[in-house]
Design an enzyme around this catalytic site. Structure first.
Site, PDB file in Angstrom:
ATOM      1  CD1 TRP A 129      44.363  21.932  38.286  1.00 53.05           C
ATOM      2  CD2 TRP A 129      42.171  22.373  38.320  1.00 53.05           C
ATOM      3  NE1 TRP A 129      43.749  20.895  38.937  1.00 53.05           N
ATOM      4  CE2 TRP A 129      42.403  21.135  38.973  1.00 53.05           C
ATOM      5  CE3 TRP A 129      40.866  22.859  38.229  1.00 53.05           C
ATOM      6  CZ2 TRP A 129      41.363  20.372  39.529  1.00 53.05           C
ATOM      7  CZ3 TRP A 129      39.839  22.106  38.773  1.00 53.05           C
ATOM      8  CH2 TRP A 129      40.090  20.881  39.415  1.00 53.05           C
ATOM      9  CG  ASP A 181      29.983  33.951  50.113  1.00 47.58           C
ATOM     10  OD1 ASP A 181      29.506  33.510  51.180  1.00 47.58           O
ATOM     11  OD2 ASP A 181      29.645  33.510  48.999  1.00 47.58           O
TER      12      ASP A 181
END
Length: 286
Positions: free
Chosen positions: A92, A194
């Protein structure tokens, strides 16, 4: 879902209590959650019936970037793909941007682009959104960009009846003339593939992290062009990047050709609202 969360956590020997889990933003095609155990917090990306190797390719991309030791990416702790569903259990990442975050992003991305491969392309087919990107390695960038990037998306747009036959022929004419604008003798740089504004995040101490890669080896200006397509990155990003990897004098003229690929992708993913932008670029060159 809780059973799947616990299964994933146990696979990495976190047997502590799952204190909390809640959905967070995870893009258009995946579900995403933050998991909080007594041990630590995790990011959990999940998808029902994912395409083959969907999460494997993302994990490989992150780990490839990590090996370069140039720019931060989240650590992947666990992955499962069983046909019914797939997931990634990851570190995280959370933090606030500082006045040097954009500079770090530019400088570190330029350092990553100095990591080179033996050819143009990639060893496996990859995904951009839900669309397959056919790959393979090529000796030169122009052939790769023509045959493995532009042509498949143009074919798909024609099959989807977004292109008239006349416009399709104009696209074919453009493909035949790419060597007028694109570089031939360049080194294949490792690219994220991307890199729009939603695919980098900020961690502790303002450190930028790349997420959701679709890696390939290609022209680094292809990557920079995409950062400019939908709103652009902060000005300090481009200044720092150019200090390490200066863009060529020809970049402004070839930039729309690099935008074309991603606009074709958006056309095939989201429909005709992108057709005008595609047509303007093709008509600019032909």
């Amino acid at each position: 879902m809780k059973d799947i969360f616990v299964r994933a956590l146990h696979s990495i020997n976190d047997h502590s209590t799952l204190i909390d889990f809640r959905p967070v933003s995870g893009g258009d095609i995946n579900e995403a959650y933050i998991l909080r155990t007594e041990k630590q917090e995790y990011f959990f990306k999940y998808r029902k019936n994912p395409p083959e190797n969907f999460f494997k390719l993302e994990q490989t991309g992150l780990e490839t970037i990590k090996i370069t030791n140039t720019i931060a990416v989240p650590t992947v702790f666990a992955r499962e793909e069983n046909g019914r569903y797939g997931y990634l259990l990851m570190e995280w990442i959370e933090g606030k941007r500082t006045n040097i975050t954009s500079e770090m992003l530019g400088r570190n991305l330029a350092a990553m682009h100095q990591w080179t491969g033996h050819g143009f392309g990639y060893s496996e087919d990859t995904y951009i959104g839900t669309l397959i990107q056919p790959n393979g390695f090529y000796d030169n960038w122009i052939d790769y960009y023509r045959e493995r990037r532009l042509l498949p998306q143009m074919n798909k747009a024609y099959e989807n009846q977004y292109f008239s036959l006349e416009f399709r022929k104009k696209c074919e004419k453009l493909l035949e003339q790419l060597d007028k604008w694109l570089p031939y003798k360049i080194i294949p740089s490792l690219l994220h593939g991307d890199l729009w504004g939603g695919n980098w995040i900020t961690g502790k101490n303002g450190t930028p992290y790349l997420i959701d890669p679709s890696i390939l080896y290609g022209d680094y200006e292809f990557e920079i062009a995409f950062t400019e397509l939908f709103g652009g990155f902060p000005r300090k990003f481009y200044q720092a990047y150019n200090e390490v990897m200066p863009l060529s004098p020809e970049y402004p003229e070839r930039k729309p050709l690099y935008h074309l690929y991603y606009l074709l992708v958006h056309l095939n993913l989201f429909g005709t609202s992108y057709l005008g932008s595609v047509a303007r670029i093709v008509n600019h060159y032909i």
